[in-house]
Write a protein that holds these residues in place. Structure first.
Motif, PDB file in Angstrom:
ATOM      1  N   ARG A   1       0.829  -1.210   0.000  1.00  0.00           N
ATOM      2  CA  ARG A   1       0.000   0.000   0.000  1.00  0.00           C
ATOM      3  C   ARG A   1       0.865   1.261   0.000  1.00  0.00           C
ATOM      4  O   ARG A   1       0.677   2.155  -0.810  1.00  0.00           O
ATOM      5  CB  ARG A   1      -0.892  -0.021   1.244  1.00  0.00           C
ATOM      6  N   VAL A   2       1.851   1.300   0.899  1.00  0.00           N
ATOM      7  CA  VAL A   2       2.625   2.535   1.063  1.00  0.00           C
ATOM      8  C   VAL A   2       3.765   2.630   0.044  1.00  0.00           C
ATOM      9  O   VAL A   2       4.066   3.698  -0.459  1.00  0.00           O
ATOM     10  CB  VAL A   2       3.195   2.635   2.506  1.00  0.00           C
ATOM     11  N   PHE A   3       4.371   1.480  -0.256  1.00  0.00           N
ATOM     12  CA  PHE A   3       5.555   1.519  -1.138  1.00  0.00           C
ATOM     13  C   PHE A   3       5.270   0.927  -2.518  1.00  0.00           C
ATOM     14  O   PHE A   3       6.192   0.543  -3.230  1.00  0.00           O
ATOM     15  CB  PHE A   3       6.719   0.771  -0.473  1.00  0.00           C
ATOM     16  N   ASP A   4       4.008   0.837  -2.874  1.00  0.00           N
ATOM     17  CA  ASP A   4       3.621   0.279  -4.182  1.00  0.00           C
ATOM     18  C   ASP A   4       4.253  -1.076  -4.445  1.00  0.00           C
ATOM     19  O   ASP A   4       4.639  -1.381  -5.577  1.00  0.00           O
ATOM     20  CB  ASP A   4       4.019   1.246  -5.318  1.00  0.00           C
ATOM     21  N   GLY A   5       4.444  -1.858  -3.419  1.00  0.00           N
ATOM     22  CA  GLY A   5       5.002  -3.196  -3.604  1.00  0.00           C
ATOM     23  C   GLY A   5       6.513  -3.232  -3.548  1.00  0.00           C
ATOM     24  O   GLY A   5       7.116  -4.292  -3.624  1.00  0.00           O
ATOM     25  N   GLY A   6       7.161  -2.089  -3.425  1.00  0.00           N
ATOM     26  CA  GLY A   6       8.629  -2.029  -3.339  1.00  0.00           C
ATOM     27  C   GLY A   6       9.242  -1.779  -4.701  1.00  0.00           C
ATOM     28  O   GLY A   6       8.524  -1.537  -5.666  1.00  0.00           O
ATOM     29  N   PRO A   7      10.589  -1.774  -4.804  1.00  0.00           N
ATOM     30  CA  PRO A   7      11.510  -2.086  -3.707  1.00  0.00           C
ATOM     31  C   PRO A   7      11.540  -0.990  -2.634  1.00  0.00           C
ATOM     32  O   PRO A   7      11.474   0.185  -2.972  1.00  0.00           O
ATOM     33  CB  PRO A   7      12.874  -2.196  -4.396  1.00  0.00           C
ATOM     34  N   ALA A   8      11.634  -1.448  -1.381  1.00  0.00           N
ATOM     35  CA  ALA A   8      11.718  -0.516  -0.267  1.00  0.00           C
ATOM     36  C   ALA A   8      12.742  -1.036   0.730  1.00  0.00           C
ATOM     37  O   ALA A   8      12.864  -2.253   0.912  1.00  0.00           O
ATOM     38  CB  ALA A   8      10.363  -0.389   0.408  1.00  0.00           C
ATOM     39  N   GLY A   9      13.451  -0.132   1.357  1.00  0.00           N
ATOM     40  CA  GLY A   9      14.455  -0.512   2.364  1.00  0.00           C
ATOM     41  C   GLY A   9      13.766  -0.935   3.653  1.00  0.00           C
ATOM     42  O   GLY A   9      12.680  -0.437   3.975  1.00  0.00           O
ATOM     43  N   VAL A  10      14.399  -1.843   4.385  1.00  0.00           N
ATOM     44  CA  VAL A  10      13.776  -2.364   5.610  1.00  0.00           C
ATOM     45  C   VAL A  10      13.614  -1.257   6.650  1.00  0.00           C
ATOM     46  O   VAL A  10      12.633  -1.236   7.403  1.00  0.00           O
ATOM     47  CB  VAL A  10      14.569  -3.571   6.157  1.00  0.00           C
ATOM     48  N   GLU A  11      14.556  -0.298   6.639  1.00  0.00           N
ATOM     49  CA  GLU A  11      14.458   0.819   7.596  1.00  0.00           C
ATOM     50  C   GLU A  11      13.191   1.628   7.330  1.00  0.00           C
ATOM     51  O   GLU A  11      12.469   2.002   8.261  1.00  0.00           O
ATOM     52  CB  GLU A  11      15.677   1.761   7.451  1.00  0.00           C
ATOM     53  N   ALA A  12      12.927   1.880   6.070  1.00  0.00           N
ATOM     54  CA  ALA A  12      11.757   2.685   5.711  1.00  0.00           C
ATOM     55  C   ALA A  12      10.470   1.942   6.081  1.00  0.00           C
ATOM     56  O   ALA A  12       9.530   2.530   6.620  1.00  0.00           O
ATOM     57  CB  ALA A  12      11.792   2.996   4.216  1.00  0.00           C
ATOM     58  N   ILE A  13      10.457   0.631   5.836  1.00  0.00           N
ATOM     59  CA  ILE A  13       9.253  -0.159   6.175  1.00  0.00           C
ATOM     60  C   ILE A  13       9.060  -0.135   7.693  1.00  0.00           C
ATOM     61  O   ILE A  13       7.958   0.078   8.204  1.00  0.00           O
ATOM     62  CB  ILE A  13       9.393  -1.619   5.670  1.00  0.00           C
ATOM     63  N   ALA A  14      10.159  -0.337   8.418  1.00  0.00           N
ATOM     64  CA  ALA A  14      10.095  -0.369   9.882  1.00  0.00           C
ATOM     65  C   ALA A  14       9.585   0.971  10.416  1.00  0.00           C
ATOM     66  O   ALA A  14       8.744   1.016  11.314  1.00  0.00           O
ATOM     67  CB  ALA A  14      11.471  -0.681  10.458  1.00  0.00           C
ATOM     68  N   HIS A  15      10.067   2.041   9.824  1.00  0.00           N
ATOM     69  CA  HIS A  15       9.665   3.370  10.258  1.00  0.00           C
ATOM     70  C   HIS A  15       8.166   3.560  10.089  1.00  0.00           C
ATOM     71  O   HIS A  15       7.476   4.020  10.997  1.00  0.00           O
ATOM     72  CB  HIS A  15      10.416   4.400   9.393  1.00  0.00           C
ATOM     73  N   THR A  16       7.672   3.157   8.954  1.00  0.00           N
ATOM     74  CA  THR A  16       6.233   3.312   8.684  1.00  0.00           C
ATOM     75  C   THR A  16       5.412   2.449   9.638  1.00  0.00           C
ATOM     76  O   THR A  16       4.328   2.832  10.061  1.00  0.00           O
ATOM     77  CB  THR A  16       5.919   2.902   7.217  1.00  0.00           C
ATOM     78  N   MET A  17       5.954   1.260   9.962  1.00  0.00           N
ATOM     79  CA  MET A  17       5.195   0.359  10.849  1.00  0.00           C
ATOM     80  C   MET A  17       5.418   0.696  12.320  1.00  0.00           C
ATOM     81  O   MET A  17       4.865   0.028  13.191  1.00  0.00           O
ATOM     82  CB  MET A  17       5.643  -1.100  10.615  1.00  0.00           C
ATOM     83  N   ASN A  18       6.261   1.699  12.568  1.00  0.00           N
ATOM     84  CA  ASN A  18       6.547   2.091  13.937  1.00  0.00           C
ATOM     85  C   ASN A  18       7.190   0.940  14.734  1.00  0.00           C
ATOM     86  O   ASN A  18       6.832   0.678  15.885  1.00  0.00           O
ATOM     87  CB  ASN A  18       5.254   2.557  14.613  1.00  0.00           C
ATOM     88  N   THR A  19       8.109   0.254  14.097  1.00  0.00           N
ATOM     89  CA  THR A  19       8.840  -0.814  14.783  1.00  0.00           C
ATOM     90  C   THR A  19      10.311  -0.699  14.401  1.00  0.00           C
ATOM     91  O   THR A  19      10.699   0.248  13.727  1.00  0.00           O
ATOM     92  CB  THR A  19       8.237  -2.197  14.439  1.00  0.00           C
ATOM     93  N   SER A  20      11.137  -1.655  14.841  1.00  0.00           N
ATOM     94  CA  SER A  20      12.558  -1.534  14.502  1.00  0.00           C
ATOM     95  C   SER A  20      12.911  -2.462  13.335  1.00  0.00           C
ATOM     96  O   SER A  20      12.274  -3.505  13.145  1.00  0.00           O
ATOM     97  CB  SER A  20      13.424  -1.888  15.710  1.00  0.00           C
ATOM     98  N   ALA A  21      13.927  -2.056  12.601  1.00  0.00           N
ATOM     99  CA  ALA A  21      14.368  -2.869  11.464  1.00  0.00           C
ATOM    100  C   ALA A  21      14.839  -4.242  11.946  1.00  0.00           C
ATOM    101  O   ALA A  21      14.620  -5.259  11.291  1.00  0.00           O
ATOM    102  CB  ALA A  21      15.483  -2.154  10.707  1.00  0.00           C
ATOM    103  N   ASP A  22      15.469  -4.287  13.132  1.00  0.00           N
ATOM    104  CA  ASP A  22      15.950  -5.564  13.683  1.00  0.00           C
ATOM    105  C   ASP A  22      14.797  -6.539  13.890  1.00  0.00           C
ATOM    106  O   ASP A  22      14.905  -7.722  13.585  1.00  0.00           O
ATOM    107  CB  ASP A  22      16.643  -5.351  15.040  1.00  0.00           C
ATOM    108  N   THR A  23      13.690  -6.019  14.448  1.00  0.00           N
ATOM    109  CA  THR A  23      12.535  -6.885  14.689  1.00  0.00           C
ATOM    110  C   THR A  23      12.056  -7.468  13.365  1.00  0.00           C
ATOM    111  O   THR A  23      11.770  -8.663  13.270  1.00  0.00           O
ATOM    112  CB  THR A  23      11.380  -6.076  15.335  1.00  0.00           C
ATOM    113  N   LEU A  24      11.976  -6.614  12.355  1.00  0.00           N
ATOM    114  CA  LEU A  24      11.498  -7.108  11.061  1.00  0.00           C
ATOM    115  C   LEU A  24      12.466  -8.135  10.486  1.00  0.00           C
ATOM    116  O   LEU A  24      12.050  -9.192  10.007  1.00  0.00           O
ATOM    117  CB  LEU A  24      11.311  -5.947  10.075  1.00  0.00           C
ATOM    118  N   GLU A  25      13.759  -7.833  10.578  1.00  0.00           N
ATOM    119  CA  GLU A  25      14.746  -8.746   9.984  1.00  0.00           C
ATOM    120  C   GLU A  25      14.806 -10.086  10.715  1.00  0.00           C
ATOM    121  O   GLU A  25      15.003 -11.124  10.100  1.00  0.00           O
ATOM    122  CB  GLU A  25      16.132  -8.094   9.979  1.00  0.00           C
ATOM    123  N   ASP A  26      14.626 -10.049  12.045  1.00  0.00           N
ATOM    124  CA  ASP A  26      14.750 -11.290  12.826  1.00  0.00           C
ATOM    125  C   ASP A  26      13.444 -12.070  12.897  1.00  0.00           C
ATOM    126  O   ASP A  26      13.439 -13.294  12.870  1.00  0.00           O
ATOM    127  CB  ASP A  26      15.210 -10.999  14.264  1.00  0.00           C
TER     128      ASP A  26
END
Ligand code: ADP
Length: 335
Positions: free
Chosen positions: A271-296
């Motif tokens: 929805r926000v990044f039109d399917g990507g490509p998007a960096g994990v930091e940017a996704i994490a920021h939008t989801m209000n979480t940390s990139a580490d949480t998403l990666e792990d």
């Protein structure tokens, strides 16, 4: 306060894991090749009266590394000491474990990739020659002494075998990679564990739980625990397909095993990044979480199940993700 165990009451997390963790190899489900190789090595060690060679298990969390490390000493009839790479900060932290190791006993080090390099290096001679150097005294009086250890078996477990140094990896005679489990294997696991917990369950309900368990025993056990609570609270405790279905839906676990956090990741990416490509930091920021949480916690499953791909320019949602979340496919894929 007196703690009473009430029959049928929910078990604590520790009790629950303890009750369900297989204690012997014949209780283990799946990993047949690994079991077969270990059986040969253990049989040979027992026949020769020697310590089993050092064993390294690697693979994602929840697939049975600790369980194997629990079963092996039971099969060999030897004692076991448990340690974690996260707390062994210096060689001196390791010394008591090594000197206390009885002949042919097992020393299990979980998260062995977290050992600092100095501790890793200290292990080299301990593993290869059953010998360590210890320094007695201080300053100019300091003397290095050679200490012989009793032959023991080191079992290491890691989710990141690539982070171990080559020399440490090479000192393990057996290196076993644990892979994911099939739905049939997890169905058998759910049926068996339901029996252990005295939970009546239908086979199709066990299969439903297995299908939504990310090919991972620990996840299957957790889903079973939730479904069991739901069945106890909402009906007579018998787990039917309908009950399993309702319980998993209520927990936000969908037919592909995705939970609400996984779906929020995919929705954000689409929805926000039109399917990507998007960096994990940017996704994490939008989801209000940390990139580490998403990666792990989120991405490994989404990558493995091909809902997302990683490209040099960032994460991209696949057409499978669009279909699963019922978004219209983009006109032109960007990868
Ligand atoms: P890891 O150490 O790889 O993170 P564990 O060995 O702690 O995973 O496994 C998690 C839980 O899954 C255990 O408590 C155990 O009950 C269950 N389990 C794992 N592998 C198996 C298996 N092969 N057969 C039966 N149960 C298993």
């Amino acid at each position: 306060m007196v703690r009473e165990k009430i029959v049928g009451a929910a078990l604590s997390d520790d009790d629950f894991d303890q009750n369900l963790r297989p204690q012997r190899m014949h209780d283990m489900i799946g990993q047949q090749d690994v079991c077969a190789r270990l059986r040969i090595a253990m049989d040979a060690a027992l026949k020769r009266g020697e310590a089993l060679g050092h064993v390294l298990f690697d693979g994602p969390p929840g697939l049975g590394k600790t369980t194997f490390a629990t079963c092996i000493p039971n099969e060999l009839g030897v004692s076991v000491q448990l340690a974690s790479g996260a707390v062994l900060k210096a060689p001196k932290d390791l010394v008591p474990y090594l000197t206390n190791a009885e002949e042919r006993s097992v020393l299990f080090i979980d998260e062995i990739h977290r050992l600092p390099r100095a501790v890793e290096e200290y292990l080299y001679t301990a593993m290869e020659d059953f010998r360590i150097d210890i320094v007695l005294g201080e300053g100019v009086n300091a003397r290095t002494h050679n200490l012989w250890l009793k032959p023991f078996t080191m079992i290491g477990a890691t989710t990141r075998a690539g982070m171990l140094s080559g020399p440490l990896r090479d000192r393990f005679q057996l290196r076993e990679h644990l892979g994911f489990y099939t739905v049939d294997e997890l169905t058998a696991l759910v049926m068996r564990n339901a029996r252990k917990l005295s939970v009546p369950i239908d086979t199709d309900a066990a299969q439903e739980i297995a299908t939504r368990s990310r090919s991972t025993p620990r996840v299957a056990n957790n889903r079973l625990r939730w479904v069991r609570d739901y069945a106890t609270s909402r009906s007579d405790g018998h787990v039917t397909l309908r009950i399993a279905h309702e319980a998993l839906e209520m927990a936000g676990i969908d037919t592909a095993g995705l939970d609400s956090q996984d779906r929020r990741y995919l929705e954000t990416l689409i929805r926000v990044f039109d399917g990507g490509p998007a960096g994990v930091e940017a996704i994490a920021h939008t989801m209000n979480t940390s990139a580490d949480t998403l990666e792990d916690e989120v991405e490994p499953f989404l990558l493995r199940t091909e809902f997302v791909v990683r490209t040099p320019r960032g994460r991209t949602a696949t057409s499978k993700a669009y279909q699963h979340l019922q978004f219209a496919a983009p006109e032109k894929r960007l990868f």
